[in-house]
Design a protein around this motif. Sequence first.
Motif, short mmCIF file in Angstrom:
data_model
loop_
_atom_site.label_atom_id
_atom_site.label_comp_id
_atom_site.label_asym_id
_atom_site.label_seq_id
_atom_site.Cartn_x
_atom_site.Cartn_y
_atom_site.Cartn_z
N UNK A 174 0.81 -1.22 0.00
CA UNK A 174 0.00 0.00 0.00
C UNK A 174 0.84 1.26 0.00
N UNK A 175 2.16 1.12 -0.14
CA UNK A 175 3.05 2.29 -0.18
C UNK A 175 3.53 2.76 1.16
N UNK A 176 3.08 2.12 2.25
CA UNK A 176 3.56 2.48 3.58
C UNK A 176 4.82 1.68 3.91
N UNK A 210 7.66 -8.21 -1.39
CA UNK A 210 7.00 -9.32 -2.08
C UNK A 210 7.08 -9.20 -3.60
N UNK A 211 7.87 -8.23 -4.08
CA UNK A 211 8.11 -8.12 -5.52
C UNK A 211 7.16 -7.22 -6.28
N UNK A 212 6.20 -6.61 -5.60
CA UNK A 212 5.30 -5.68 -6.28
C UNK A 212 5.99 -4.33 -6.49
N UNK A 213 5.58 -3.64 -7.53
CA UNK A 213 6.12 -2.30 -7.80
C UNK A 213 5.08 -1.27 -7.39
N UNK A 214 5.50 -0.33 -6.53
CA UNK A 214 4.61 0.68 -5.97
C UNK A 214 5.07 2.05 -6.42
N UNK A 215 4.13 2.91 -6.80
CA UNK A 215 4.46 4.28 -7.20
C UNK A 215 4.83 5.11 -5.97
N UNK A 216 5.98 5.76 -6.04
CA UNK A 216 6.42 6.67 -4.97
C UNK A 216 7.07 7.90 -5.61
N UNK A 217 6.26 8.82 -6.14
CA UNK A 217 6.81 10.03 -6.76
C UNK A 217 7.37 10.96 -5.69
#
Length: 270
Positions: A174-176, A210-217
């Motif tokens: 969730x980006x946290x 876990x290998x997911x790609x999360x947007x963090x601009x």
Amino acid sequence: MRSIDLNADLGEGFGRWTLGADEALLDIVTSANVACGFHAGDPSTMHRICAAAVERSVAIGAQVGYRDLAGFGRRRIDYDPDDLRDDILYQIGALEAFSRVAGGRVGYVKPHGALYNTAAVDDVQAGAVVAALNAYGGNLPLLCQPGSVVARLATAAGLPVVAEGFADRGYQADGTLMPRSAAGAVLHEPDEVVARTVRMATDGEVETGTGQVVAVPVASICVHGDTAGAVQLAARVRAGLLAAGLLVEPFVRTRPSPAGSAGGGPDRRR
């Protein structure tokens, strides 16, 4: 040329207890999140860090936290929101005094530890952070996670918000940030940390555990000063950003305000 800020939490000792290599990190980073005496820090340390930051043209930020020296501000506390607002105001004001003495200004605010994580998801504590910034004058940028509750509330209130990423911390889907108690929450391998940092700064994304790609601009990257080998790791991170063609510079340039003005204000570069 695109630019990125590199920040670190500094001045986190207290009395005879010291933590981190503050002066060495100030030679590397472009913004200093200075502990204001609640989770760590004391008046003499604040004075010393502000003077050293101004000497190096490093931006000064108030690293505000819970009133929790014993827990280093890493334990959630359920505050009355007015009390939390006033505690934050108190910390900003204390650091502002030492910044002015050194010839600089507080240029931004960043919550610390459990307050940072709680304000990212909790409307009440996020609202207290925003209320403190509004009461102070409404012109200090808030350094926080993109997409967080506090970022949303601050933006809605018209406050400047600067999105932050973490070079040496693991992310969740969730980006946290991953809880520090979880395996992989703090990263130490330099090549991995540098690669993740460059990816955040250039592509605005990070890979989770876990290998997911999360947007963090992000516009600022944090390197922690209290981890083993922090100075060497920060130097590697800065070198990696420069090698990627980025300009490493503060997101604010602070200046003393005219005598008698309240709250002052930073020269925002973005």
